[in-house]
Enzyme design. Structure first.
Site, short mmCIF file in Angstrom:
data_model
loop_
_atom_site.label_atom_id
_atom_site.label_comp_id
_atom_site.label_asym_id
_atom_site.label_seq_id
_atom_site.Cartn_x
_atom_site.Cartn_y
_atom_site.Cartn_z
N GLU A 134 69.48 54.17 9.18
CA GLU A 134 68.99 53.43 8.00
C GLU A 134 68.92 54.25 6.72
OE1 GLU A 134 66.32 49.97 10.10
OE2 GLU A 134 65.46 51.97 9.89
N GLU A 182 55.91 57.02 16.68
CA GLU A 182 57.32 56.77 16.37
C GLU A 182 58.10 58.05 16.11
OE1 GLU A 182 60.03 54.00 13.38
OE2 GLU A 182 57.86 54.05 13.11
#
Length: 664
Positions: free
Chosen positions: A456, A600
């Site tokens: 991304e 994460e």
């Protein structure tokens, strides 16, 4: 201090030294209701329900809501309220085998307290808190079940009533409220469970404190040496789940109360035993075994058969990512569940199937044909990405990710009826999207321009390796599905697939996108062409791409699943020890105290990251275990274990519950 292997329980995560300032709760969930632990006695941090969204707070998009905190309680001993400051020997542990979270502590020289709570697996909307007080001296106790409304809810209404029957008195502490925009009603109800015969139970008193909080309580004297036991059961449900949630919350609570504590726990344990019939067992690495069970436990906790729900990146561990559904499910969480519990995976594909019409409208509004799935999805299936994130309009690989999940469901189950009714509509509509999405600039140049890559950090680029290869796979799998079903495939699909470019650099490495020139990457992109896409099958090319891109991932700020893919591919390439390095690197730097919950990113503090767990479980199943999803079902390919593991056993695989074992 290093923990000895023999002291690591494969099924129990213990927290003996709890620092409230450095505490990341662990979730007890049943695929519908999630309860996050807190470092205070008789408190839970929050309660989250799958499928319950409304607009509030940031981003102008749907968000998960905290539901009523129906498990908060308090306990007074000899008139004094117990809290974190006046207790000792405070310990917590999670039994992952039966999804039971237990807290124990001592209160002065007067009592030892133990309580365990469950998000009952057999009853999707119901929880249980089981309490025992062991009196060291004669004491009097007062215990309360406290119902508190979260701040975001409005128009809170509180009720208390007693239903008398000849054999039982049922006390119901109930609350209802509207979600922030008023579109949804949220309800919860609790009841005490006592062990005394009917007529001898303690008398219950109801207290209304303020509009957002009320409670019911009882008092009891306990003799020295006696242990007094009681429980609270409760249900939480919304108008997103049921047309009449207020009455249903009370009915479900009555149902649980009359089932009784022993039967509730018995059926809950049985349901978890059935889940653990599918397990991953490592011999020779005690800490890895406990961590693997923790990852599986969370994936099982965050999902459920018989629904049309799909887990968010953070599952039911809180409000992370607004509870939205991304590719995190379709590519990272779902394949692990598909191999171990196809019936649960089916719910995740059903979630997408039910939102196919919304995806068709999304394609229409962007000028494309077929169906274009949103990057972030919630209850309605419209795009829910906040406007500041460009992934909403541009991260188009999600459509191919949804299609791959549908195709893989057929591959594992071989269910042609499902393929005809659900799989084909998904595969054909997504294939139509890609046929209209490519720009036809001559043979080999059916370009896919202006996308956000799977990596991304690469925004608004052309011919992204993963997007292009995933689109190709989508078109070819739709063609294959047509053949299986005896349908006529659109001939254009194959033509388009053959002409979508996969680019290379001068050094022979697969190029991440048209203008890529060696920049750092946020996450695996090119390496996904080897797995799960199987676009690249040549071992030499896979190794070349791996060795190049593994050096492009910075040490921090990148999500856990990237290293999991590296581990998977190295295990398949026969380098078990390098695979083990990436297996550990995928999660150990991401762990938070005191329960080793995964964040994460390395050093991150937003657990629980189910996406990472899904990727790491895939590194075990499809990497070290060599399992492979093919049109003929699940097969095993060559792979290599780490040298420090004696064996790897994978139980309960696929619809036939096969077993695979590898040994060193």
């Amino acid at each position: 201090m290093t923990v000895k292997a023999q002291d690591i329980n494969p099924w129990v995560v213990k927290a003996d030294k709890i620092d409230p300032a450095n505490y990341y709760g662990i979730t007890v969930a049943n695929g519908m209701i999630g309860i996050v632990s807190a470092p205070e006695p008789f408190k839970v941090k929050n309660v989250v329900l799958a499928g319950a969204y409304d607009l509030y707070g940031r981003g102008r998009v749907s968000n998960f809501l905290n539901s009523f905190n129906l498990l908060n309680m308090y306990l007074e001993i000899d008139g004094r309220r117990i809290d974190a400051k006046n207790i000792s020997n405070f310990k917590q542990e999670l039994d992952m085998q039966h999804a039971a979270f237990t807290t124990t502590f001592d209160y002065a020289d007067k009592a030892t307290i133990k309580y365990t709570y469950y998000s009952l697996r057999q009853l999707p909307f119901t929880v249980l808190m089981d309490v025992s007080v062991m009196a060291k001296k004669a004491i009097s106790i007062t215990s309360a079940s406290v119902m508190e409304a979260p701040d975001a809810l409005k128009e809170v209404q509180n009720y208390y009533n007693e239903i008398d029957r000849p054999h039982v008195t049922i006390s119901l502490l109930t609350s209802t409220a509207k979600s922030p925009t008023g579109k949804m009603q949220l309800c919860a109800s609790t009841s005490f469970l006592f062990t005394e015969p009917h007529g001898q139970e303690p008398r219950i008193i109801h207290e209304m404190w303020d509009n957002n909080m009320h409670l019911m309580k009882f008092s009891k004297t306990v003799a020295a040496g006696e242990t007094y036991k009681y429980a609270v059961t409760g249900s939480s449900i919304t108008s997103a789940h049921h047309a009449d949630p207020l009455n249903e919350a009370e009915r479900l609570t009555i149902f649980a109360k009359l089932e009784g504590r022993d039967r509730l726990i018995k059926f809950h344990n049985k349901a978890w035993d059935d889940l653990w019939a599918s397990d991953i067992q490592v011999e020779g690495d005690a800490q890895a075994q406990q961590d693997i069970h923790s990852m599986l436990y969370h994936l099982y906790s965050f999902s459920r058969a018989g629904t049309a729900y799909s887990p968010s990146p953070m599952g039911l561990s809180g409000l992370g990512y607004n509870g939205h559904v991304f590719w995190d499910c379709d590519i990272w969480i779902y394949p692990a569940m598909l191999v171990l519990h196809p019936e649960i995976a089916k719910s995740m594909v059903e979630y997408r199937f039910e939102r196919l019409d919304a995806a068709r409208k999304n394609a229409f509004s962007h000028g494309y044909k077929g169906a274009m799935f949103p990057w972030e999805s919630a209850d309605s299936g419209v795009e829910e990405t906040p406007v500041w994130a460009l992934s909403g309009p541009f991260e188009h690989h999600i459509t191919a990710d949804v299609a791959l999940a549908a195709w893989n469901y057929y591959c594992v189950t071989q269910d042609k009826d499902w393929l005809r009714e659900k799989g084909w509509p998904l595969l054909s509509a997504t294939a139509d999207f890609w046929a209209s999405r490519v720009e036809r600039n001559g043979p080999g140049h059916y370009d896919i321009k202006n996308v956000v890559a799977a990596d991304e950090w690469a925004e608004n680029i052309d011919n992204n390796a993963f997007t292009n290869a995933a689109a190709q796979a989508n078109l070819l799998n739709a063609t294959a599905a047509a053949k299986i079903l005896g349908f006529k495939a659109d001939a254009d699909w194959q033509l388009v697939a053959q002409n979508i470019p996969i680019l290379k650099m001068d050094n022979g490495v697969t190029r991440e996108f048209a203008t890529y020139n060696g920049e750092g990457i946020k996450q695996a992109d090119v390496n996904l062409l080897a797995y799960p896409l199987k676009t690249i099958t040549d071992a030499g090319q896979i190794k070349k791409d791996l060795e190049y891109y593994e050096t492009r991932v910075p040490n921090e700020g990148t999500p856990a699943m990237t290293q999991a893919v590296f581990a998977l591919l190295y295990a398949r390439l026969g380098n078990g020890d390098k695979a083990y390095h990436f297996f550990k690197d995928a999660y150990e730097p991401n762990l938070n105290p005191p329960f080793r919950v995964i964040a994460e990113t390395k050093g991150g503090t937003n657990p629980y990251f189910a996406t990472g767990a899904g990727g790491i479980i895939q590194s075990l199943l499809m990497g070290f275990g060599g399992l492979d999803i093919t049109p003929a079902g699940i097969v095993q390919v060559k792979s290599k274990l780490p040298s420090n593991w004696k064996s790897l056993t994978i139980k309960g695989v696929g619809v036939n519950k096969m077993q695979f074992k590898l040994s060193n």
